[in-house]
Scaffold this motif. Sequence first.
Motif, short mmCIF file in Angstrom:
data_model
loop_
_atom_site.label_atom_id
_atom_site.label_comp_id
_atom_site.label_asym_id
_atom_site.label_seq_id
_atom_site.Cartn_x
_atom_site.Cartn_y
_atom_site.Cartn_z
N UNK A 235 15.49 -15.75 6.19
CA UNK A 235 14.68 -15.97 7.40
C UNK A 235 15.37 -15.39 8.63
N UNK A 236 14.60 -14.77 9.48
CA UNK A 236 15.16 -14.22 10.70
C UNK A 236 15.60 -12.78 10.60
N UNK A 237 15.55 -12.20 9.39
CA UNK A 237 15.81 -10.77 9.29
C UNK A 237 16.91 -10.29 8.39
N UNK A 238 18.06 -11.00 8.19
CA UNK A 238 19.11 -10.44 7.33
C UNK A 238 18.60 -10.18 5.91
N UNK A 239 18.99 -9.04 5.39
CA UNK A 239 18.57 -8.63 4.06
C UNK A 239 19.82 -8.30 3.25
N UNK A 240 19.96 -8.92 2.07
CA UNK A 240 21.12 -8.73 1.21
C UNK A 240 20.69 -8.11 -0.10
N UNK B 273 16.34 -2.83 6.80
CA UNK B 273 16.72 -1.88 5.79
C UNK B 273 16.87 -0.46 6.27
N UNK B 274 16.91 -0.27 7.58
CA UNK B 274 17.09 1.09 8.11
C UNK B 274 18.56 1.51 8.13
N UNK B 275 19.45 0.57 8.18
CA UNK B 275 20.87 0.86 8.08
C UNK B 275 21.54 -0.26 7.29
N UNK B 276 22.66 0.10 6.67
CA UNK B 276 23.34 -0.84 5.77
C UNK B 276 24.85 -0.81 5.98
N UNK B 277 25.47 -1.95 5.72
CA UNK B 277 26.92 -2.02 5.63
C UNK B 277 27.28 -2.71 4.33
N UNK C 110 0.83 -1.21 0.00
CA UNK C 110 0.00 0.00 0.00
C UNK C 110 0.86 1.26 0.00
N UNK C 111 1.92 1.27 0.80
CA UNK C 111 2.84 2.40 0.85
C UNK C 111 4.27 1.89 0.82
N UNK C 112 5.19 2.81 0.43
CA UNK C 112 6.58 2.43 0.27
C UNK C 112 7.50 3.49 0.87
N UNK C 113 8.65 3.06 1.34
CA UNK C 113 9.69 3.97 1.80
C UNK C 113 11.00 3.60 1.14
N UNK C 114 11.80 4.61 0.82
CA UNK C 114 13.10 4.35 0.22
C UNK C 114 14.10 4.00 1.31
N UNK C 115 14.83 2.89 1.10
CA UNK C 115 15.70 2.37 2.15
C UNK C 115 17.18 2.54 1.85
N UNK C 116 17.53 2.95 0.64
CA UNK C 116 18.94 3.18 0.28
C UNK C 116 19.01 4.46 -0.54
N UNK C 117 20.21 5.02 -0.70
CA UNK C 117 20.36 6.16 -1.61
C UNK C 117 19.98 5.77 -3.04
N UNK C 118 19.59 6.75 -3.83
CA UNK C 118 19.22 6.49 -5.22
C UNK C 118 20.40 6.03 -6.06
N UNK C 119 21.61 6.29 -5.60
CA UNK C 119 22.79 5.92 -6.37
C UNK C 119 23.02 4.41 -6.41
N UNK C 120 22.31 3.66 -5.55
CA UNK C 120 22.46 2.20 -5.52
C UNK C 120 21.55 1.57 -6.57
N UNK C 121 22.17 0.93 -7.57
CA UNK C 121 21.42 0.20 -8.59
C UNK C 121 21.31 -1.25 -8.13
N UNK C 122 20.09 -1.69 -7.80
CA UNK C 122 19.88 -3.01 -7.20
C UNK C 122 19.53 -4.02 -8.29
#
Length: 650
Positions: free
Chosen positions: A312-317, A332-336, A293-305
């Motif tokens: 499972x359990x939460x890690x996001x790559x 997706x609130x912070x990234x390394x 229904x709604x979306x939020x941007x989680x990375x800078x626009x410069x990242x081409x995914x």
Amino acid sequence: MLRPNPRLTSLALLAFVRLSAPAVGAEVWVPVGPPGGDVRSLAADPRDPRRVYLGTADGVLYRSDDAGLRWQRLSPGFPHRGASLDEIVVDPRGALLVGFWEVAGSGGGIVRSDDGGKTFAALPGMTGQSVRALAQSAANPDVLVAGTIAGVFRSVDGGKTWRRITPEDHVELRNVESVAIDPSVPDVVYVGTWHLPWKTSNGGASWELIHTGMIDDSDVFTMTVDRWNARKVYATACSGIYRSADGAAKWTRIRGIPASSRRTRSFAQSPDNQDVFYAGTTEGLWISEDGTATWRQATPKSVVVNSVLALPGGPLLLGSNGAGVLRSIDGGRSWITSNQGFSERFVSRIVFDPAGGRVLAGIWGDRNHGGVFAAPSSRGPWSRTGAGLEGREVLSLAVAGRQILAGTDDGLFLLADAVAGWRRLPTLVGGVDLHPRVTDVVALSDQVFLAASPQGILRSLDSGATWRRPTLGLWGPASALAVSRRTLGLVLAASPLGFFKSTDGGDHWVLVSRGLGAIEAHTIAFVPTDDRVVYATSTRGLFRSKDQGATWSQVTGGIPFTDITGLALRPDGRTLYASDFTWGGIFRSDDAGETWSRLPTEGLVSDRVWTLGLDPTAPERLLVASPSGGLHLLAPPPPPTAAAAGGSEY
């Protein structure tokens, strides 16, 4: 230095590379970075989601056994260079399937590994097919569906045999880019083409066009069936993201993501929460936590995914262009960046700076996440030297005292302070900023710079504040420069007209020869112990002059007459290294270029090497840069016990 020749690159990318076991006592190549590069695909093992596979655009496969924290390049691994590994499927019974397509050709196929990606065997029924999509049935793992440029193929025996399930002469059911199988009914298959989506409910016996509600001429990048409700289907296209609640009978376009970010290359649903979705776009990652229904941007626009993998359990790559792998453990609130062991950067130049205690690597082909990397030694660790080179490609490098000069496709940049970042040096000549493409740059001191460009040689006497062209002799474009370390002020320049020499630090130039005829030099270098002798690399081999460029002869004795792009000379002047970028090979001479031997290739993904670098404080340390695998360091032979064990992974 010139940009890699696309025609030669395309030819050589088709070459098959086979890495044999190392001989006891042989030198081996060790990957040393810099970390990052392009990632095409990510896939987890359903039996152990901490085991993740990563595919690249040049046929290199990596694996992580700790949910993406560290990576190891698999050896011998995927058997073909020049292949884009866009589709990875891990069978719940343990097999690994990789669908691929040739970047510089029309072929491809599917290969299978039963040992975790170390070795592969081709699936005969798909050999030669340009595979762009691959899916496995959750209800029956023996059912596989592959989307290709020629159409859709299906296997009901785990990939042993395949059958085309789309009409061979159908105008629309071809150029398939995405595939999804109903998780409970294997005969229900959704496919997305370069035009519109299609569906079969009977294993391919008949097909229906499913485009109601979708903008016509929508290139369908992904098809996804909801994990909890198979009637819900999602499609991403060049016109946006679509949702269907009735098995794709009709579509509704999803709102909330700006039009500029609508090109969604990867789409995923959380394995833990049916309302959480991830859209990997050409302008970053977008996340919905309320069922789209709604979306939020989680990375800078410069990242081409290119790929999203929710574990499972939460890690996001995220698999991205240039930045490599990004990892988040907080939704997706912070990234390394998570690239330990993963290196696929194309290094254009290697420069050693003994006074500064560092080695520098310029990156070609990555305008957003490239620039210049530095490390305290050849083995790393590497870090970007500073901001300010975004949008630029680094073609040449030089050290000027404590400063770094980077020649780019849009002028010359200088780094004096990593915190302040890179600043562009205005190349004003006659009141006009030339914005030159700087193919080579040298620093005669911390104030005197010379730059080779299509606008000719540019010279600065005040650390790049002002520039002028030389007064006599040299006019027109210049491609390469060489500075003598024995004779003050002696410089040689290569141009399409021939070779020019200066004896006053580039102020005046004299044409000394018409050069190599119709062949243009890539790079030129004086012999450290005798600056009468100069070497030049070219598309037709290595050339040598014994009179400072006045006359030239072809170097023979075992080195090929192909595109020699890399050249490095030891301080003794007798030991030389050169590399072939056409068909591959790294060559060494110990007798001042009279005879050459080919170096071993164990540990290299590809021996097509663009540039070389020798540490002047430790000349036995040879660094090479190839299009695959990043930088490699020639290391001493492993101990006999290690050699016998045959360490196959890094």
